[in-house]
Scaffold this motif. Structure first.
Motif, PDB file in Angstrom:
ATOM      1  N   GLY A 180       2.568 -24.247  44.734  1.00 51.74           N
ATOM      2  CA  GLY A 180       2.131 -22.881  44.460  1.00 51.74           C
ATOM      3  C   GLY A 180       1.751 -22.613  43.021  1.00 51.74           C
ATOM      4  O   GLY A 180       0.660 -22.105  42.746  1.00 51.74           O
ATOM      5  N   PRO A 181       2.628 -22.934  42.059  1.00 46.38           N
ATOM      6  CA  PRO A 181       2.247 -22.700  40.667  1.00 46.38           C
ATOM      7  C   PRO A 181       0.995 -23.451  40.245  1.00 46.38           C
ATOM      8  O   PRO A 181       0.209 -22.949  39.432  1.00 46.38           O
ATOM      9  N   ALA A 182       0.805 -24.656  40.794  1.00 44.21           N
ATOM     10  CA  ALA A 182      -0.409 -25.416  40.461  1.00 44.21           C
ATOM     11  C   ALA A 182      -1.650 -24.680  40.953  1.00 44.21           C
ATOM     12  O   ALA A 182      -2.648 -24.562  40.227  1.00 44.21           O
ATOM     13  N   LEU A 183      -1.600 -24.156  42.169  1.00 41.26           N
ATOM     14  CA  LEU A 183      -2.734 -23.394  42.701  1.00 41.26           C
ATOM     15  C   LEU A 183      -2.950 -22.123  41.889  1.00 41.26           C
ATOM     16  O   LEU A 183      -4.095 -21.741  41.598  1.00 41.26           O
ATOM     17  N   GLY A 184      -1.844 -21.453  41.539  1.00 41.89           N
ATOM     18  CA  GLY A 184      -1.971 -20.252  40.731  1.00 41.89           C
ATOM     19  C   GLY A 184      -2.601 -20.535  39.386  1.00 41.89           C
ATOM     20  O   GLY A 184      -3.431 -19.756  38.898  1.00 41.89           O
ATOM     21  N   ALA A 185      -2.209 -21.650  38.765  1.00 35.52           N
ATOM     22  CA  ALA A 185      -2.772 -22.012  37.468  1.00 35.52           C
ATOM     23  C   ALA A 185      -4.271 -22.288  37.568  1.00 35.52           C
ATOM     24  O   ALA A 185      -5.047 -21.927  36.676  1.00 35.52           O
ATOM     25  N   ILE A 186      -4.680 -22.923  38.663  1.00 36.73           N
ATOM     26  CA  ILE A 186      -6.112 -23.206  38.865  1.00 36.73           C
ATOM     27  C   ILE A 186      -6.896 -21.902  38.982  1.00 36.73           C
ATOM     28  O   ILE A 186      -7.970 -21.736  38.383  1.00 36.73           O
ATOM     29  N   ILE A 187      -6.345 -20.948  39.749  1.00 32.98           N
ATOM     30  CA  ILE A 187      -7.023 -19.660  39.922  1.00 32.98           C
ATOM     31  C   ILE A 187      -7.115 -18.924  38.586  1.00 32.98           C
ATOM     32  O   ILE A 187      -8.159 -18.360  38.231  1.00 32.98           O
ATOM     33  N   VAL A 188      -6.016 -18.934  37.826  1.00 30.14           N
ATOM     34  CA  VAL A 188      -6.014 -18.247  36.525  1.00 30.14           C
ATOM     35  C   VAL A 188      -7.029 -18.872  35.582  1.00 30.14           C
ATOM     36  O   VAL A 188      -7.752 -18.169  34.855  1.00 30.14           O
ATOM     37  N   ALA A 189      -7.107 -20.213  35.593  1.00 23.66           N
ATOM     38  CA  ALA A 189      -8.028 -20.904  34.687  1.00 23.66           C
ATOM     39  C   ALA A 189      -9.481 -20.695  35.092  1.00 23.66           C
ATOM     40  O   ALA A 189     -10.362 -20.616  34.231  1.00 23.66           O
ATOM     41  N   ALA A 190      -9.730 -20.603  36.387  1.00 24.30           N
ATOM     42  CA  ALA A 190     -11.108 -20.538  36.865  1.00 24.30           C
ATOM     43  C   ALA A 190     -11.622 -19.109  37.014  1.00 24.30           C
ATOM     44  O   ALA A 190     -12.839 -18.882  36.989  1.00 24.30           O
ATOM     45  N   ALA A 191     -10.730 -18.153  37.170  1.00 19.64           N
ATOM     46  CA  ALA A 191     -11.175 -16.788  37.456  1.00 19.64           C
ATOM     47  C   ALA A 191     -10.140 -15.789  36.944  1.00 19.64           C
ATOM     48  O   ALA A 191      -9.300 -16.107  36.112  1.00 19.64           O
ATOM     49  N   ASN A 192     -10.186 -14.574  37.475  1.00 20.30           N
ATOM     50  CA  ASN A 192      -9.275 -13.499  37.100  1.00 20.30           C
ATOM     51  C   ASN A 192      -7.919 -13.698  37.783  1.00 20.30           C
ATOM     52  O   ASN A 192      -7.876 -14.026  38.975  1.00 20.30           O
ATOM     53  N   PRO A 193      -6.791 -13.518  37.078  1.00 17.77           N
ATOM     54  CA  PRO A 193      -5.477 -13.625  37.724  1.00 17.77           C
ATOM     55  C   PRO A 193      -5.320 -12.705  38.927  1.00 17.77           C
ATOM     56  O   PRO A 193      -4.498 -12.963  39.813  1.00 17.77           O
ATOM     57  N   GLY A 194      -6.123 -11.654  38.968  1.00 17.84           N
ATOM     58  CA  GLY A 194      -6.052 -10.731  40.094  1.00 17.84           C
ATOM     59  C   GLY A 194      -6.316 -11.391  41.427  1.00 17.84           C
ATOM     60  O   GLY A 194      -5.786 -10.965  42.458  1.00 17.84           O
ATOM     61  N   TRP A 195      -7.128 -12.460  41.438  1.00 12.48           N
ATOM     62  CA  TRP A 195      -7.414 -13.141  42.704  1.00 12.48           C
ATOM     63  C   TRP A 195      -6.161 -13.802  43.271  1.00 12.48           C
ATOM     64  O   TRP A 195      -5.974 -13.861  44.491  1.00 12.48           O
ATOM     65  N   ALA A 196      -5.299 -14.326  42.419  1.00 12.70           N
ATOM     66  CA  ALA A 196      -4.049 -14.929  42.900  1.00 12.70           C
ATOM     67  C   ALA A 196      -3.125 -13.853  43.478  1.00 12.70           C
ATOM     68  O   ALA A 196      -2.445 -14.080  44.489  1.00 12.70           O
ATOM     69  N   LEU A 197      -3.106 -12.672  42.842  1.00 14.46           N
ATOM     70  CA  LEU A 197      -2.308 -11.578  43.385  1.00 14.46           C
ATOM     71  C   LEU A 197      -2.890 -11.071  44.696  1.00 14.46           C
ATOM     72  O   LEU A 197      -2.155 -10.691  45.609  1.00 14.46           O
ATOM     73  N   ALA A 198      -4.211 -11.087  44.809  1.00 10.37           N
ATOM     74  CA  ALA A 198      -4.849 -10.714  46.077  1.00 10.37           C
ATOM     75  C   ALA A 198      -4.476 -11.708  47.173  1.00 10.37           C
ATOM     76  O   ALA A 198      -4.197 -11.318  48.316  1.00 10.37           O
ATOM     77  N   ALA A 199      -4.455 -12.994  46.822  1.00  6.37           N
ATOM     78  CA  ALA A 199      -4.045 -14.009  47.790  1.00  6.37           C
ATOM     79  C   ALA A 199      -2.597 -13.797  48.219  1.00  6.37           C
ATOM     80  O   ALA A 199      -2.251 -13.960  49.396  1.00  6.37           O
ATOM     81  N   ASP A 200      -1.742 -13.419  47.277  1.00  9.49           N
ATOM     82  CA  ASP A 200      -0.349 -13.140  47.604  1.00  9.49           C
ATOM     83  C   ASP A 200      -0.249 -11.978  48.579  1.00  9.49           C
ATOM     84  O   ASP A 200       0.538 -12.017  49.541  1.00  9.49           O
ATOM     85  N   ALA A 201      -1.044 -10.938  48.362  1.00  7.84           N
ATOM     86  CA  ALA A 201      -1.050  -9.791  49.281  1.00  7.84           C
ATOM     87  C   ALA A 201      -1.436 -10.221  50.689  1.00  7.84           C
ATOM     88  O   ALA A 201      -0.838  -9.792  51.685  1.00  7.84           O
ATOM     89  N   VAL A 202      -2.436 -11.097  50.787  1.00  8.86           N
ATOM     90  CA  VAL A 202      -2.873 -11.591  52.101  1.00  8.86           C
ATOM     91  C   VAL A 202      -1.748 -12.384  52.777  1.00  8.86           C
ATOM     92  O   VAL A 202      -1.509 -12.247  53.981  1.00  8.86           O
ATOM     93  N   THR A 203      -1.043 -13.230  52.007  1.00 10.93           N
ATOM     94  CA  THR A 203       0.026 -14.030  52.618  1.00 10.93           C
ATOM     95  C   THR A 203       1.156 -13.143  53.131  1.00 10.93           C
ATOM     96  O   THR A 203       1.773 -13.461  54.161  1.00 10.93           O
ATOM     97  N   PHE A 204       1.430 -12.049  52.464  1.00  5.99           N
ATOM     98  CA  PHE A 204       2.436 -11.126  52.985  1.00  5.99           C
ATOM     99  C   PHE A 204       1.959 -10.503  54.299  1.00  5.99           C
ATOM    100  O   PHE A 204       2.764 -10.288  55.220  1.00  5.99           O
ATOM    101  N   GLY A 205       0.672 -10.234  54.409  1.00  6.27           N
ATOM    102  CA  GLY A 205       0.130  -9.714  55.660  1.00  6.27           C
ATOM    103  C   GLY A 205       0.251 -10.722  56.791  1.00  6.27           C
ATOM    104  O   GLY A 205       0.628 -10.376  57.924  1.00  6.27           O
TER     105      GLY A 205
END
Length: 417
Positions: free
Chosen positions: A157-182
């Motif tokens: 998980g942290p590795a994927l989060g780091a990739i998202i942060v490096a490649a784009a806005n950290p908000g996308w990782a939080l959006a992905a987290d919201a989807v996983t809760f759904g």
């Protein structure tokens, strides 16, 4: 032992759905953890990050015992659905604010308050739901599988989060987290539980008092929960605050510290595999013996041990944490009656998390007063002493593995099906 036996808990549909829900939501949260940190640091300072984390942790401590009461009052899978829905909404709003450029530290902190409050209701309900989804003889196996999933996700998980942060806005990782809760909520909704007699008193306060009586009537539970609180007070603040300092000043820097943590995570995977197969006759003794290396790890850090030795002890410590955790949760689920498990689990969680803020507040001033190495050794000694103090209690040593027979609660006007 055949794989069909080792992983037999996954053959049960209810547990399979619970396992899937927990795995996917934990993956999202582990991605979001690193994204949230960098998002806040983009907006402010390390002090702001501490403020946001504190905003999330305080409602957990405040509401955890209330969450245990409601976990015993309501169908637990529906409590988890509500918890996941609220947490998903909070993370989704954070994502929107970050992606639209409207985020502030204050708004993120307020949404993390909501997130933490919902978590306080989810934790006790989850511990109470596990024994409702799997046969009693598979409880340790089920907890081991959940631990293996969490350990694996803690690496990926942290590795994927780091990739998202490096490649784009950290908000996308939080959006992905919201989807996983759904997704988690949808899986939990598919769990069909048998109708069980659920006793509720006239008020939430009465239910809390009944839960407290159930808790204090079991000396071994009280001893273990208090001991775990001392463990949390001494181990994690010393390790996570002073450990990186030792790595920076004596072991060569962040790479050494990353190696120690990665090897400990690998050990937790091995410990989970052990828990799938090895069942201790005296579960509490086993739980305590396997965490002794954690105290040794602190003391070795304090005396300037070489990296190879610290790494080896970290591996053994990871094995012990994973195995001991699976055995402890299975023991609680076997020995505590169904109508009280969420409340007693909430006392367990509360004992584990309530002293954490105190430890983090004290470890810095303590290290300045007596020295970093001395503080680590002291923490290790106190940690070790608390472990042996628990082992000295006869009811802890005497408890044997296996389910207990529980008398059904008397039916009264507060009963509901």
């Amino acid at each position: 032992m055949p794989l069909s036996v080792t992983f037999g808990a996954l053959a049960e549909r209810r547990f399979r759905l619970l396992f899937g829900a927990r795995t996917v939501s934990t993956l999202g949260s582990s991605m979001a953890e690193i994204a949230l940190a960098f998002a806040v640091l983009d907006l402010g300072s390390p002090r702001d990050l501490g403020f946001v984390i504190l905003a999330r942790e305080i409602p957990i401590v405040v509401l955890l015992l209330l969450g245990g009461v409601w976990g015993d009052r309501l169908p637990r899978h529906l409590v988890l659905v509500g918890s996941d829905t609220v947490r998903g909404a909070a993370q989704g709003l954070c994502a929107v604010l970050l992606l639209t450029g409207n985020a502030t530290v204050l708004w993120i902190a307020l949404l993390q308050v909501v997130f933490g409050g919902a978590s306080a209701f989810g934790r006790p309900a989850f511990q109470g739901l596990v024994p409702q989804t799997v046969a009693v003889e598979r409880l340790q196996q089920a907890n081991a599988l959940l631990g293996l999933s969490q350990s694996t996700v803690a690496i990926a998980g942290p590795a994927l989060g780091a990739i998202i942060v490096a490649a784009a806005n950290p908000g996308w990782a939080l959006a992905a987290d919201a989807v996983t809760f759904g997704v988690s909520a949808l899986l939990l909704l598919r769990i069909s539980l048998p109708r069980t007699l659920r006793m509720t008193a006239a008020s939430v306060l009465s239910d809390f008092r009944d839960g407290w009586r159930e808790f204090v009537s079991r000396r071994w539970v009280v001893v273990m929960v208090v001991g775990f609180g001392v463990f949390q007070l001494t181990y994690f603040p010393a390790l996570l605050v002073l450990g990186p300092y030792v790595a920076k000043t004596e072991l060569g820097g962040a790479g050494a510290w990353g190696t120690i943590l990665a090897v400990e995570a690998l050990g937790s995977l091995v410990g989970g595999l052990f828990a799938l197969r090895l069942r201790a006759r005296r579960p509490l003794v086993a739980t305590l013996v396997v965490v002794v290396p954690a105290a040794v790890q602190l003391m070795l850090l304090g005396v300037g041990a070489p990296l190879w030795l610290l790494t080896g002890v970290a591996f053994v410590s990871g094995v012990g944490f994973a195995y001991g955790g699976a055995v402890w949760f299975a023991t609680l689920q076997e020995k505590i009656p169904e109508h009280a498990i969420s409340r007693i689990s909430s006392f367990d969680w509360f004992g584990s998390v309530a002293l954490n803020p105190i430890g983090y507040a004290l470890i810095g001033p303590l290290s300045e007063a007596i020295g970093v190495g001395e503080s680590l050794v002291l923490a290790g000694v106190v940690n070790l002493a608390s472990t042996f103090a628990m082992l000295a209690v006869p009811s802890v040593r005497a408890l044997e593995a296996g389910p207990e027979r529980h008398a059904a609660p008397a039916v009264g006007p507060g009963a509901n099906l």
